[in-house]
Scaffold this motif. Structure first.
Motif, mmCIF file in Angstrom:
data_model
loop_
_atom_site.group_PDB
_atom_site.id
_atom_site.type_symbol
_atom_site.label_atom_id
_atom_site.label_comp_id
_atom_site.label_asym_id
_atom_site.label_seq_id
_atom_site.Cartn_x
_atom_site.Cartn_y
_atom_site.Cartn_z
ATOM 1 N N UNK A 519 55.517 44.309 60.882
ATOM 2 C CA UNK A 519 55.128 43.880 59.537
ATOM 3 C C UNK A 519 54.881 42.380 59.442
ATOM 4 N N UNK A 520 55.228 41.613 60.483
ATOM 5 C CA UNK A 520 54.828 40.209 60.481
ATOM 6 C C UNK A 520 53.329 40.075 60.737
ATOM 7 N N UNK A 521 52.707 41.150 61.244
ATOM 8 C CA UNK A 521 51.255 41.155 61.448
ATOM 9 C C UNK A 521 50.502 41.747 60.258
ATOM 10 N N UNK A 522 51.227 42.221 59.226
ATOM 11 C CA UNK A 522 50.558 42.710 58.016
ATOM 12 C C UNK A 522 49.815 41.549 57.362
ATOM 13 N N UNK A 523 48.641 41.834 56.828
ATOM 14 C CA UNK A 523 47.780 40.734 56.388
ATOM 15 C C UNK A 523 46.794 41.237 55.342
ATOM 16 N N UNK A 524 46.330 40.322 54.519
ATOM 17 C CA UNK A 524 45.247 40.581 53.566
ATOM 18 C C UNK A 524 44.162 39.548 53.790
ATOM 19 N N UNK A 525 42.911 39.954 53.653
ATOM 20 C CA UNK A 525 41.792 39.032 53.867
ATOM 21 C C UNK A 525 40.614 39.426 52.980
ATOM 22 N N UNK A 526 39.694 38.499 52.846
ATOM 23 C CA UNK A 526 38.462 38.754 52.102
ATOM 24 C C UNK A 526 37.381 39.226 53.063
ATOM 25 N N UNK A 527 36.434 39.996 52.535
ATOM 26 C CA UNK A 527 35.260 40.419 53.293
ATOM 27 C C UNK A 527 34.019 40.189 52.447
ATOM 28 N N UNK A 528 32.971 39.680 53.072
ATOM 29 C CA UNK A 528 31.688 39.526 52.376
ATOM 30 C C UNK A 528 30.621 40.281 53.152
ATOM 31 N N UNK A 529 29.553 40.617 52.450
ATOM 32 C CA UNK A 529 28.517 41.424 53.085
ATOM 33 C C UNK A 529 27.476 40.503 53.715
ATOM 34 N N UNK A 530 27.356 40.599 55.032
ATOM 35 C CA UNK A 530 26.389 39.814 55.788
ATOM 36 C C UNK A 530 25.132 40.663 55.979
ATOM 37 N N UNK A 531 24.029 40.202 55.437
ATOM 38 C CA UNK A 531 22.795 40.976 55.454
ATOM 39 C C UNK A 531 22.413 41.377 56.867
ATOM 40 N N UNK A 532 22.094 42.669 57.035
ATOM 41 C CA UNK A 532 21.686 43.186 58.329
ATOM 42 C C UNK A 532 22.832 43.544 59.242
ATOM 43 N N UNK A 533 24.076 43.176 58.867
ATOM 44 C CA UNK A 533 25.229 43.397 59.743
ATOM 45 C C UNK A 533 26.276 44.276 59.071
ATOM 46 N N UNK A 534 26.789 43.857 57.916
ATOM 47 C CA UNK A 534 27.812 44.629 57.230
ATOM 48 C C UNK A 534 28.943 43.753 56.737
ATOM 49 N N UNK A 536 32.026 41.563 56.941
ATOM 50 C CA UNK A 536 32.691 40.725 57.931
ATOM 51 C C UNK A 536 33.845 39.986 57.264
ATOM 52 N N UNK A 537 34.925 39.727 57.990
ATOM 53 C CA UNK A 537 36.078 39.048 57.384
ATOM 54 C C UNK A 537 35.803 37.579 57.097
ATOM 55 N N UNK A 538 36.377 37.121 56.001
ATOM 56 C CA UNK A 538 36.328 35.709 55.630
ATOM 57 C C UNK A 538 37.775 35.228 55.562
ATOM 58 N N UNK A 539 38.198 34.562 56.617
ATOM 59 C CA UNK A 539 39.599 34.156 56.749
ATOM 60 C C UNK A 539 39.808 32.793 56.117
ATOM 61 N N UNK A 540 40.729 32.739 55.134
ATOM 62 C CA UNK A 540 41.012 31.473 54.448
ATOM 63 C C UNK A 540 42.512 31.178 54.404
ATOM 64 N N UNK A 541 43.361 32.093 54.844
ATOM 65 C CA UNK A 541 44.806 31.885 54.762
ATOM 66 C C UNK A 541 45.251 30.882 55.825
ATOM 67 N N UNK A 542 45.940 29.807 55.448
ATOM 68 C CA UNK A 542 46.418 28.834 56.440
ATOM 69 C C UNK A 542 47.276 29.502 57.512
ATOM 70 N N UNK A 543 47.063 29.095 58.761
ATOM 71 C CA UNK A 543 47.776 29.664 59.883
ATOM 72 C C UNK A 543 47.049 30.840 60.514
ATOM 73 N N UNK A 544 46.026 31.371 59.849
ATOM 74 C CA UNK A 544 45.259 32.496 60.379
ATOM 75 C C UNK A 544 43.820 32.096 60.720
ATOM 76 N N UNK A 545 43.377 30.941 60.222
ATOM 77 C CA UNK A 545 42.006 30.492 60.466
ATOM 78 C C UNK A 545 41.883 30.022 61.908
ATOM 79 N N UNK A 546 40.859 30.517 62.614
ATOM 80 C CA UNK A 546 40.617 30.116 64.000
ATOM 81 C C UNK A 546 39.277 29.410 64.108
#
Length: 706
Positions: A519-534, A536-546
């Protein structure tokens, strides 16, 4: 000569006897009108008023027909002959009525049930014989004083209204009223009426439960059943519930076991939130999904599934390889499968399911194909597909079809959320490119929010995002993901909220191929629709952004998004709240329909019984003296026996006068009848004097003894 015509309260007919014609017509008409109104609500071939009028006329008319052994079979045969002579249109009408049921199933279950083309023009041909047979059963049962038609149809109608098969509850009211009247005409005992009212309350319970506001008992019950069936005590994500969100209670309970051939950073998507209510993330409305059944049937027939679009697009563009990912659910929510964002096959997806928010888990362990790579590869795939429009024409057409759905459904904001987003981003976000939007949101969250896993967000009735933006300005992944989705929507980018489990690139580089995610790997994230692809995650939580999150958008920096205007927001709450309150009150009123019908029928029937009793007493007093004496004496003795009152001093004289009237052969003078009337009045006064308030009420209005 011995006479035997003493007073008795009239007993209503038993099951095999007939009601008076007018009573049979009333009960049969009400029940038939209720049945046809319910049918017309589900199969809109007639206006409700026309179905109600037709039911009243048919039910009453058939109830007035004489009792003949051959009559009911003959009428059934006539209906069968009509269906035989009009075989083609009746068959077509039945198919169209079946389509109505399929459309209801589509809206109710979220699965595609194919329907035939065309409207309801021929549905009337099937509706008429069905309605006639319902009215025939209602009318003939009412004529015989039988309650089996109402007893069978009333529970079915209540269940149908509760599950939404019958959109209008007026038919339920009419059925309940008809059954109540029929039972009260058949008996003079208050116990049956009380049992009937209790039954109507029980029938109202499912309707009342489903009519509760979303935040009330119905939502709590649904959430409790979901947790009992699918969740473990250790699950730490709220599954979209933002109301008074508590601190993140992460723990070391193993949730998933994941095996990869080529370990990489991985988002395993589970819960998907599509509609933001201000207090929770919810799936799309069932009717909205049902309206899109045709679109998803076409997409799935062509092999396009939004859950696997990212991986399929990357493979189609030749930008990545495919590996097998195996997932074992150890304690995570079992309501859905946890699939990687780069899913590249459709084996675990349901072709007849509308939408793409979740996929059923086929068991505790399942495997799927996943594209190797991440955001950079997906943006490269977008560019490759855009550079080869002829070779990717079919894929881009399918993508355009789904994107139209995403733009229509995933841009909505509450007024409070739009205001909070504007306060953070300003009002100059129109016309921005996707990289500019992503950068602005990431910078805004960095400047205005503080990462805090211990924060408890007690927003109460206030909009969650507005409360976080204006009060706490701190939170963990749920807060960051919600804020990012709503700001993306504010800027015109289709976005949605996702929860699941996350494997970082650093953990994936450990050299292992099997990973146990707790459960330390449980997570919530945003997703936006990338045209032609589908999606994709949009990571904004500090400590998770790469690193790939920060540079991915630049590779598509030259692409201008068409939907860059501010999305329309729903009306202001000052205008909407009274409407919602009125609608909720109306739905509660619908939930009480069976009880209201029973009470109305009970009051009317009791008033009619009182009027009948008083007329009968007046008729006894006006009868020839011999009959008047015996009938009035019988009524007085009946009152004394039922109430237990002490008799008046004139009882002995009244007994002698009654014996003289019954056994003597000479004429009885009118003075004897007048004296018996006086004895009845004394008996009534004695009964009232010795009974308390509640007993007098029951004697007068329930038992109808005087």
């Amino acid at each position: 000569m011995k006479r035997t015509n003493g007073f008795q309260l009239e007993r209503a007919p038993a099951g095999g006897q007939t009601l008076p014609p007018w009573a049979a017509a009333l009960c049969g008409g009400l029940c038939a009108a209720g049945a046809l109104t319910l049918l017309a609500g589900s199969f809109p071939v007639l206006p409700a008023w026309a179905a109600l009028l037709l039911g009243l006329l048919l039910g009453a008319g058939l109830a007035l027909l004489p009792q003949r052994a051959w009559l009911t079979p003959a009428l059934c045969g006539a209906a069968a002959l009509f269906c035989l002579c009009a075989h083609a249109p009746v068959t077509a009408g039945l198919r169209q009525l079946a389509d109505c049921v399929r459309r209801w199933l589509t809206a109710r279950t979220g699965y595609i049930y194919l329907t035939s083309s065309g409207g309801m023009r021929q549905g009337l041909w099937a509706f008429l014989p069905l309605g006639f047979l319902s009215a025939l059963a209602s009318g003939r049962c009412a004529r015989r004083g039988s309650v089996w038609f109402a007893a069978v149809s009333l529970p079915l109608a209540a269940v149908g209204c509760a599950i939404g098969l019958f959109p209008s509850c007026w038919g339920l009211l009419l059925l309940a009223g008809g059954m109540t009247a029929l039972l009260l005409f058949r008996t003079d005992r208050g116990r049956t009426a009380a049992l009937l009212l209790a039954g109507c309350l029980l029938l109202s319970a499912p309707l009342g439960l489903l009519s509760l506001p979303e935040s009330g008992a119905a939502a709590a019950l649904a959430s409790g059943l979901h947790a009992l069936r699918y969740d473990a005590a250790a699950n730490s994500m709220p599954e979209g519930d933002l109301h008074d969100l508590s601190a993140w209670e992460k723990n070391g309970t193993p949730a998933l076991r994941v095996t990869m051939e080529q370990p990489q950073r991985l988002y395993l998507r589970g819960f998907v939130g599509e509609v933001y209510t201000g207090r929770s993330w919810q799936p799309l409305d069932p009717q909205t999904l049902a309206d899109e059944a045709g679109r998803f049937y076409w997409l799935h027939e062509k092999g396009y599934y939004a859950q696997s679009a990212v991986g399929t697009a990357a493979v189609l563009a030749g930008q990545t390889q495919v590996q097998t990912v195996t997932v074992t659910n150890l304690s995570a929510c079992g309501a859905q499968a946890y699939l990687p964002t780069g899913l590249a096959d459709n084996a675990l997806l349901e072709p007849d399911r509308i939408g793409d928010r979740a996929a059923k888990a086929p068991g505790e362990t399942y495997s799927c194909s996943c594209a190797v790579g991440g955001l950079r590869d997906w943006y490269a795939a977008q560019q490759a597909l855009a550079d080869d429009p002829d070779g990717a024409a079919q894929w881009l057409t399918l993508d355009g079809g789904y994107r139209a759905f995403a733009e229509a459904q995933f841009l909505e904001l509450t007024p409070e959320a739009a205001g909070a987003a504007q306060a953070l981003l300003g009002s100059e976000m129109q016309g921005k490119t996707l990289p500019e939007i992503l950068q602005a949101i990431r910078q805004t969250l960095t400047e205005h929010f503080v990462y805090d896993e211990s924060v408890s967000t007690q927003n109460g009735t206030q909009d969650f995002f507005q409360y976080v933006q204006s009060v706490t300005a701190r939170g963990y992944s749920v807060h960051y993901a919600t804020a990012a989705v709503l700001m993306l929507r504010y800027c015109g980018v289709p976005a949605r909220y996702a929860e699941g489990y996350y494997l970082s690139g650093q953990d994936a580089a450990s050299g292992e191929q099997t990973f146990e995610l707790d459960e330390t790997h449980a997570h919530a994230w945003a997703e936006y629709y990338l045209t032609g692809v589908g999606w994709v995650p949009f990571e904004v939580t500090p400590g998770y952004v790469e690193a790939e999150d920060l540079g991915a958008g630049g590779e598509a920096g030259g692409k201008q998004y068409e939907n860059t205007q501010l999305p329309p927001v729903v009306e202001q709450p000052e205008q909407q709240a009274p409407q919602e309150e009125t609608q909720r009150s109306f739905r509660w009123w619908l939930a009480a329909i069976p009880l209201a019908a029973a009470l109305l029928a009970l009051v009317l029937c009791q008033l009619w019984r009182r009027r009948r009793l008083h007329r009968r007493i007046a008729a006894m007093a006006a009868d020839e003296p011999r009959e008047a004496v015996t009938q009035l004496y019988g009524y007085a003795v009946f009152l004394l026996a039922r109430t237990g009152a002490a008799p008046s001093a004139g009882l002995e004289q009244a007994r002698q006068d009654n014996a003289e009237a019954m056994f003597s052969g000479h004429d009885i003078p009118a003075e004897k009848a007048a004296a018996m009337q006086h004895f009845v009045q004394e008996t009534l006064q004695a009964c009232r004097a010795e009974r308390n308030l509640f007993q007098r009420f029951a004697d007068r209005w329930v038992h109808i003894w005087y």
